[in-house]
Write a protein that holds these residues in place. Structure first.
Motif, PDB file in Angstrom:
ATOM      1  N   ARG A 660      66.171  72.351   2.875  1.00  0.00           N
ATOM      2  CA  ARG A 660      66.405  73.758   3.278  1.00  0.00           C
ATOM      3  C   ARG A 660      65.200  74.751   3.857  1.00  0.00           C
ATOM      4  O   ARG A 660      64.271  74.124   3.332  1.00  0.00           O
ATOM      5  CB  ARG A 660      67.114  74.468   2.253  1.00  0.00           C
ATOM      6  CG  ARG A 660      68.542  73.835   1.908  1.00  0.00           C
ATOM      7  CD  ARG A 660      69.295  74.780   0.829  1.00  0.00           C
ATOM      8  NE  ARG A 660      68.748  74.740  -0.447  1.00  0.00           N
ATOM      9  CZ  ARG A 660      69.409  75.580  -1.364  1.00  0.00           C
ATOM     10  NH1 ARG A 660      70.534  76.344  -1.373  1.00  0.00           N
ATOM     11  NH2 ARG A 660      68.597  75.457  -2.535  1.00  0.00           N
ATOM     12  N   PHE A 661      65.545  75.522   4.534  1.00  0.00           N
ATOM     13  CA  PHE A 661      64.382  75.976   4.978  1.00  0.00           C
ATOM     14  C   PHE A 661      64.820  77.625   5.496  1.00  0.00           C
ATOM     15  O   PHE A 661      65.828  77.814   5.830  1.00  0.00           O
ATOM     16  CB  PHE A 661      63.518  75.557   6.278  1.00  0.00           C
ATOM     17  CG  PHE A 661      64.453  75.663   7.556  1.00  0.00           C
ATOM     18  CD1 PHE A 661      63.989  76.794   8.392  1.00  0.00           C
ATOM     19  CD2 PHE A 661      65.293  74.607   7.797  1.00  0.00           C
ATOM     20  CE1 PHE A 661      64.824  76.713   9.651  1.00  0.00           C
ATOM     21  CE2 PHE A 661      65.904  74.890   8.928  1.00  0.00           C
ATOM     22  CZ  PHE A 661      65.824  75.731   9.982  1.00  0.00           C
ATOM     23  N   ALA A 662      63.634  78.568   5.508  1.00  0.00           N
ATOM     24  CA  ALA A 662      63.933  79.989   5.987  1.00  0.00           C
ATOM     25  C   ALA A 662      62.658  80.169   6.813  1.00  0.00           C
ATOM     26  O   ALA A 662      61.566  79.381   6.651  1.00  0.00           O
ATOM     27  CB  ALA A 662      63.878  80.817   4.594  1.00  0.00           C
ATOM     28  N   THR A 663      62.781  81.012   7.721  1.00  0.00           N
ATOM     29  CA  THR A 663      61.514  81.424   8.438  1.00  0.00           C
ATOM     30  C   THR A 663      61.224  82.853   8.620  1.00  0.00           C
ATOM     31  O   THR A 663      61.956  83.549   8.406  1.00  0.00           O
ATOM     32  CB  THR A 663      62.148  80.668  10.036  1.00  0.00           C
ATOM     33  OG1 THR A 663      61.078  80.821  10.919  1.00  0.00           O
ATOM     34  CG2 THR A 663      63.154  81.383  10.822  1.00  0.00           C
ATOM     35  N   SER A 664      59.834  83.016   9.256  1.00  0.00           N
ATOM     36  CA  SER A 664      59.539  84.412   9.432  1.00  0.00           C
ATOM     37  C   SER A 664      58.753  84.368  10.704  1.00  0.00           C
ATOM     38  O   SER A 664      58.263  83.191  11.013  1.00  0.00           O
ATOM     39  CB  SER A 664      58.904  84.885   8.395  1.00  0.00           C
ATOM     40  OG  SER A 664      57.563  84.031   8.234  1.00  0.00           O
ATOM     41  N   SER A 665      58.410  85.633  11.409  1.00  0.00           N
ATOM     42  CA  SER A 665      57.631  85.520  12.637  1.00  0.00           C
ATOM     43  C   SER A 665      56.655  86.317  12.417  1.00  0.00           C
ATOM     44  O   SER A 665      56.660  87.391  12.000  1.00  0.00           O
ATOM     45  CB  SER A 665      58.674  85.683  13.820  1.00  0.00           C
ATOM     46  OG  SER A 665      59.650  84.829  14.204  1.00  0.00           O
ATOM     47  N   LEU A 666      55.199  86.106  12.882  1.00  0.00           N
ATOM     48  CA  LEU A 666      54.222  86.805  12.817  1.00  0.00           C
ATOM     49  C   LEU A 666      54.163  87.338  14.448  1.00  0.00           C
ATOM     50  O   LEU A 666      54.116  86.566  15.314  1.00  0.00           O
ATOM     51  CB  LEU A 666      52.754  86.165  12.550  1.00  0.00           C
ATOM     52  CG  LEU A 666      51.595  86.832  12.672  1.00  0.00           C
ATOM     53  CD1 LEU A 666      51.698  87.953  11.619  1.00  0.00           C
ATOM     54  CD2 LEU A 666      50.223  86.029  12.601  1.00  0.00           C
ATOM     55  N   ILE A 667      54.265  88.737  14.643  1.00  0.00           N
ATOM     56  CA  ILE A 667      54.249  89.225  15.801  1.00  0.00           C
ATOM     57  C   ILE A 667      52.874  89.764  16.195  1.00  0.00           C
ATOM     58  O   ILE A 667      52.371  90.752  15.195  1.00  0.00           O
ATOM     59  CB  ILE A 667      55.382  90.026  15.995  1.00  0.00           C
ATOM     60  CG1 ILE A 667      56.764  89.903  15.470  1.00  0.00           C
ATOM     61  CG2 ILE A 667      55.376  90.914  17.494  1.00  0.00           C
ATOM     62  CD1 ILE A 667      57.080  88.850  16.275  1.00  0.00           C
ATOM     63  N   VAL A 668      52.214  89.254  17.088  1.00  0.00           N
ATOM     64  CA  VAL A 668      50.789  89.995  17.488  1.00  0.00           C
ATOM     65  C   VAL A 668      51.131  90.391  18.660  1.00  0.00           C
ATOM     66  O   VAL A 668      51.498  90.072  19.730  1.00  0.00           O
ATOM     67  CB  VAL A 668      49.717  88.760  17.643  1.00  0.00           C
ATOM     68  CG1 VAL A 668      48.352  89.406  18.045  1.00  0.00           C
ATOM     69  CG2 VAL A 668      49.830  88.095  16.204  1.00  0.00           C
ATOM     70  N   ILE A 669      50.580  91.888  18.885  1.00  0.00           N
ATOM     71  CA  ILE A 669      50.701  92.474  20.165  1.00  0.00           C
ATOM     72  C   ILE A 669      49.733  93.092  20.739  1.00  0.00           C
ATOM     73  O   ILE A 669      48.641  93.462  20.007  1.00  0.00           O
ATOM     74  CB  ILE A 669      51.901  93.878  19.955  1.00  0.00           C
ATOM     75  CG1 ILE A 669      51.345  94.685  19.057  1.00  0.00           C
ATOM     76  CG2 ILE A 669      53.426  93.443  19.263  1.00  0.00           C
ATOM     77  CD1 ILE A 669      52.083  96.168  19.136  1.00  0.00           C
TER      78      ILE A 669
END
Length: 789
Positions: A660-669
Motif C-alpha cells: 500500500r502506498f500514500a503520496t505527497s508532492s513537493l511544490i517548487v515555484i
C-alpha cells in the motif's frame, strides 16, 4: 588492832620484911626460858607511855641475838616481815628492874617515835618460866631482872620464834635487830601480857640497833624482753629476734644467774611446749614444724654467773618458727614468748619474785619476763586450671568432644597437698563422677591432677556472642582447700569451633511449551509460556533454608509472582507440611491459598515449585533464553543461591507480501516580476480552480482538509534546497536582477497508508504579485495527481 596502856597502874606499897637469905640468895637462872607469845600490831613504846621519849638509860638491854641457822642461811627480804628462831640475851646493869619489855618496830621507824600510825610487836618475858625472876613477889606475871648477888644479870631466852621487820639501814647486807627496851624502875607497877611495861619517864628506856646473822635477800630483778624484729611472718614462719636484759638493783648484794631460757607457748594457750637454752647450741631451722634457736650471743657471766651490785646483763638471740599448719579458721597462729631466769644469791639461795605464768612449772629462783607475742599469718593456697578440648572443631551436625582438665597446685610446700573440693562446669554442671573426674583428690605441688570427660557438641551448643562465628565455650571452676581449710579457686575455659556445613540449594527452570511461533518484527506480538521454577535443599545439609527472592535476566524481580503451589512433588494449597512464617507475606492469595516465595522455608531434602506465565517475543534466529536466580539464607544466616536457564525456540512463520502506498508532492515555484515596478508576493494559494472559496493559503500552513494537508516547510529538489514561501516576499523590477523569487511547500495527499486508496486530484496553484503602484497580477499553474492501489 593496835593496843596500848593509857596510864600506869600503881599498886599501894606494902611494907614487908625480907630476910637477908631471900634478898641475897645464891640461886641461879634456870637453863630454859621463854617469852609470852609475841604480840603483833601493837602500839609502839611512845604510844604505850603516853608521852615523847628520848631513851638515854642503859639499865636493861638486848645484848645479843643468836640466830639459829642450823637449817641453812636465814634470809629476809627488805621491807617485809620474816620469822626466824634465835636465842635472845637480855642484860641489866641495875640492881633491880621490873617488867622489862622489848618493842620491835613493824616498819621503818623506831619504837620510841611518837606516831599513832606506827605499830610494833612486843617480846615480854615471864618469870614463871625463867630466866626471868619475880622480884615483886607475885604482884604480876612479867619477868624482872637484877644484877645483885644471887641473881644473874643476863637472861637467855632460847629457841624463841620471832617475827621481825626486815631492814638494813647501814647497808651491811645483814638484817638489823632494831628494838627499844622498856622497864619499870619500881615494883608494884602493873604488867601483863596485855599490858607490857612502858617507860615511867622520857629517858628511862633503851633503843638500839645491831646486825644479826640474817642475810638480806637481794631484791628480785625485772626481766626485760624486747622484740627487735617484726612480730609477724607469713606462713610457714620466719625469724624473730629478741633482746633480754635486767639490772641488779641491789646496791650491796651480788646475784648469780644460773640459767637463761626462752619458753615458747605455741597457740598462746598457756602450755609452753618449747624450752630453748639460750646458752646452748644454735643451728639452722629444720624442715619440720617447730621453734629453733638459730642465733644467740647469750652466755653465762664469769664467777658462776655473777651480776655485781648495780650491774646489768643483756644479750640478743634469734628464733625461727616453722609452722605450716595454722588454725583452720585462717586466723594467725600466736606464739607467747617468755624469758625464764634462775637467780641465786651469794648464799646459794634463790632470788625470785616468780612472775612466771602459772602454767610454767615452778623452779627455785625462777623469774620471768613479760610475755612477748609473735604470730605467723596464713597465706592462701593457689591453684591453676587448664582446660583443653579434643577436637577443638566440630561440624554443626555435631561430634563428641573430650575435655581434659589439669589442676596444678602452685602453692609452696607448706600448702602441699591441697584437697580438691569443687569441680564444676558452667555448661555441664558438677563434674564429680563425670568421666574420670572426682572430688577429694589431694594435689601436691609436684604432681598435677588430670581428668577428662566427654560431651556431644553440635550447632545447638552454640553460645557465641551475637554476630560472631558459631562456637561453644564452657568454663571449668576448681576449688581446693589447704591444711588450714583456706580455699583456692581458679577457672579456665575451652572453646570448640562449630563449623558451618554450607547449605546447597538447587533450581530447575522449565518452560511449557518450549517452542512457540515467532513474533517476527511485530513488537506487540507475544507468545505465552508457563515457566515452572522447582527449588529445593540438598539433603546432605543440616540447615533449613528460608527463600527470599527469585530474579530473572529477562523478567526481572519475579519474587512476588512465585506462589508456591507444589511441595515435595505434591500439590498442597492448604499449608500442609509447608512452613511459612507469615501467611500475610507478599504473594499470599487467600482465595487460592498458595504460599509466597519470600519467607518460604524448606528443610534439607525438601523441594517446592511455583509456575509463572510470561509472554515472550523472538524469531527463529533469536531464541528466548533467560536465566533465573533463586536466593535465600540458611539457618546460620549464610546466603545461598542457585541458578538455572531455559530456552524457548521460535518456529518460523510463512512469508506474505502486499503493498500500500500514500503520496505527497513537493511544490517548487519560481515567480518572475515582468513589470517595471518593484513588487511583492502578496498571495500564494492552492484551490480547485473553480470555487475561490476553496483556496488554501500556503502562508497559513499547516492547513489540513479531508483530501490534503498543506505544509509550508521548504524542501529539496534535485539537490537544490528551497526555503519555505514567505508572505510579502520582495521582487525587483524587470531587469533589476532581483525580479525572481523561488520557494517550496508540500502537499500531502489523503488518504494515508492505513486507509490507502486510489486517488485522482486536480489542483491550481496561484501566485499574486502587487507592484509598488498597487497593481496586482496573478500567475497560475495546474497539477493533477492520480494513483491506483
Amino acid at each position: 588492832m593496835k593496843r596500848f596502856n593509857c596510864k600506869q597502874l600503881v599498886r599501894a606499897l606494902g611494907v614487908a620484911l625480907i630476910s637477908s637469905a631471900s634478898l641475897y640468895g645464891i640461886s641461879t637462872t634456870p637453863a630454859h626460858a621463854s617469852f609470852f607469845p609475841q604480840k603483833v600490831d601493837q602500839a609502839c613504846m611512845a604510844e604505850q607511855a603516853g608521852f615523847d621519849l628520848n631513851c638515854t638509860a642503859n639499865d636493861v638491854r638486848v645484848s645479843e641475838v643468836i640466830v639459829d641457822d642450823s637449817g641453812g642461811t636465814v634470809e629476809c627480804v627488805l621491807g617485809q616481815e620474816f620469822e626466824f628462831t634465835a636465842d635472845v640475851i637480855i642484860t641489866t646493869t641495875a640492881n633491880e628492874r621490873y617488867d622489862y619489855s622489848v618493842y620491835l618496830p613493824e616498819g621503818n621507824w623506831s619504837a620510841q617515835d611518837s606516831d599513832p600510825n606506827n605499830e610494833c610487836s612486843i617480846l615480854l618475858g615471864r618469870h614463871t618460866d625463867g630466866p626471868g625472876v619475880d622480884l615483886e613477889e607475885g604482884q604480876d606475871v612479867c619477868a624482872d631482872i637484877s644484877k645483885a648477888r644471887g641473881f644473874d644479870a643476863t637472861h637467855v631466852y632460847e629457841d624463841e620464834t620471832i617475827t621481825m621487820f626486815c631492814r638494813d639501814d647501814d647497808n651491811s647486807g645483814k638484817a638489823e635487830f632494831n628494838y627499844c627496851m622498856a622497864w619499870h624502875n619500881k615494883d608494884g607497877a602493873d604488867c601483863s601480857e596485855a599490858d607490857p611495861a612502858a617507860p615511867g619517864t622520857p629517858s628511862k628506856c633503851r633503843c638500839d640497833t645491831f646486825d644479826i646473822d640474817v642475810f638480806i635477800k637481794p631484791d628480785p630483778v625485772a626481766i626485760e624482753k624486747e622484740l627487735l624484729s617484726s612480730n609477724t611472718h607469713t606462713e610457714p614462719g620466719g625469724e624473730y629476734t629478741f633482746k633480754v636484759s635486767f639490772t641488779n638493783t641491789n646496791a650491796n648484794a651480788s646475784i648469780y644467774i644460773q640459767s637463761l631460757e626462752d619458753l615458747v607457748d605455741e597457740g598462746a594457750n598457756g602450755s609452753y611446749e618449747t624450752t630453748l637454752d639460750l646458752w646452748g647450741a644454735t643451728g639452722p631451722a629444720g624442715a619440720a614444724d617447730g621453734v629453733y634457736l638459730t642465733d644467740s650471743n647469750c652466755e653465762q657471766p664469769a664467777d658462776g654467773g655473777k651480776i655485781a651490785p648495780s650491774g646489768s646483763y643483756s644479750c640478743q638471740f634469734t628464733v625461727e618458727i616453722v609452722d605450716s599448719n595454722l588454725p583452720d579458721d585462717q586466723s594467725p597462729e600466736f606464739y607467747n614468748d617468755v624469758i625464764r631466769v634462775l637467780l641465786w644469791d651469794e648464799k646459794d639461795d634463790p632470788v625470785t619474785d616468780d612472775q612466771c605464768p602459772a602454767t610454767i612449772s615452778d623452779s627455785d629462783g625462777q623469774d620471768c619476763s613479760d610475755v612477748e607475742q609473735v604470730n605467723v599469718t596464713n597465706l592462701p593456697p593457689s591453684i591453676t586450671v587448664s582446660k583443653t578440648a579434643n577436637p577443638d572443631q566440630v561440624p554443626e551436625s555435631g561430634a563428641d568432644v573430650t575435655y581434659t582438665v589439669v589442676i596444678t597446685n602452685t602453692s609452696d610446700d607448706w600448702d602441699s597437698p591441697v584437697t580438691l573440693t569443687y569441680l564444676n562446669d558452667d555448661m555441664f554442671g558438677n563434674l564429680d563422677g563425670n568421666g574420670s573426674c572426682a572430688l577429694g583428690v589431694e594435689i601436691t605441688n609436684t604432681l598435677a591432677y588430670e581428668c577428662s570427660f566427654t560431651e556431644f557438641i553440635d550447632e545447638s551448643s552454640d553460645n557465641s556472642a551475637e554476630g560472631m562465628p558459631a562456637s561453644h565455650t564452657n568454663v571449668v571452676t576448681a576449688k581446693a582447700v589447704d591444711n588450714e581449710n583456706d580455699e583456692a579457686q581458679h577457672a579456665n575455659d575451652a572453646t570448640v569451633v562449630i563449623n558451618d556445613i554450607p547449605s546447597d540449594i538447587y533450581l530447575v527452570k522449565t518452560a511449557n511449551p518450549n517452542e512457540v511461533l515467532e513474533t517476527g518484527d511485530d513488537p506487540a506480538a507475544f507468545r505465552d509460556v508457563d515457566y515452572t521454577f522447582e527449588f529445593g535443599v540438598d539433603p546432605a545439609g543440616v540447615d533449613y533454608v528460608e527463600f527470599m527472592s527469585l530474579m530473572d535476566t529477562k523478567f526481572g524481580n519475579i519474587t512476588g509472582e512465585c506462589l508456591v503451589d507444589r511441595f515435595n512433588d505434591g500439590i498442597d494449597g492448604n499449608n500442609g507440611d509447608m512452613e511459612h512464617p507469615d501467611t500475610d507475606a507478599e504473594g499470599f492469595d487467600p482465595v487460592n491459598p498458595a504460599l509466597a516465595l519470600n519467607g518460604f522455608i524448606l528443610d534439607p531434602g525438601q523441594s517446592a515449585s511455583c509456575t509463572i506465565t510470561k509472554g515472550i517475543q523472538g524469531t527463529p534466529s533469536t531464541p528466548h533464553t533467560n536465566i533465573a536466580t533463586i536466593a535465600g539464607t540458611d539457618e546460620d544466616g549464610q546466603p545461598v543461591e542457585a541458578m538455572d536457564s531455559e530456552t524457548v525456540n521460535f518456529t518460523p512463520a510463512d512469508a506474505s507480501a502486499s503493498m500500500r502506498f500514500a503520496t505527497s508532492s513537493l511544490i517548487v515555484i519560481e515567480v518572475n516580476n515582468g513589470g517595471i515596478r518593484n513588487a511583492e508576493l502578496t498571495a500564494l494559494s492552492i484551490w480547485n480552480g473553480i470555487d475561490p472559496l476553496t483556496k488554501l493559503s500556503v502562508f497559513s500552513a499547516p492547513v489540513e482538509t479531508g483530501e490534503l494537508t498543506l505544509r509550508n516547510n521548504g524542501g529539496s529538489h534535485l539537490g537544490t534546497d528551497y526555503l519555505p514561501c514567505m508572505t510579502d516576499a520582495a521582487l525587483g523590477y524587470s531587469g533589476s536582477g532581483t525580479e525572481k523569487y523561488t520557494c517550496a511547500f508540500t502537499i500531502e495527499w489523503e488518504p494515508d497508508l492505513e486507509n490507502a486508496a486510489s486517488i485522482n486530484r486536480l489542483k491550481a496553484i496561484e501566485a499574486v504579485l502587487t507592484d509598488s503602484a498597487g497593481t496586482t497580477d496573478e500567475a497560475q499553474v495546474s497539477i493533477q495527481v492520480i494513483t491506483l492501489q
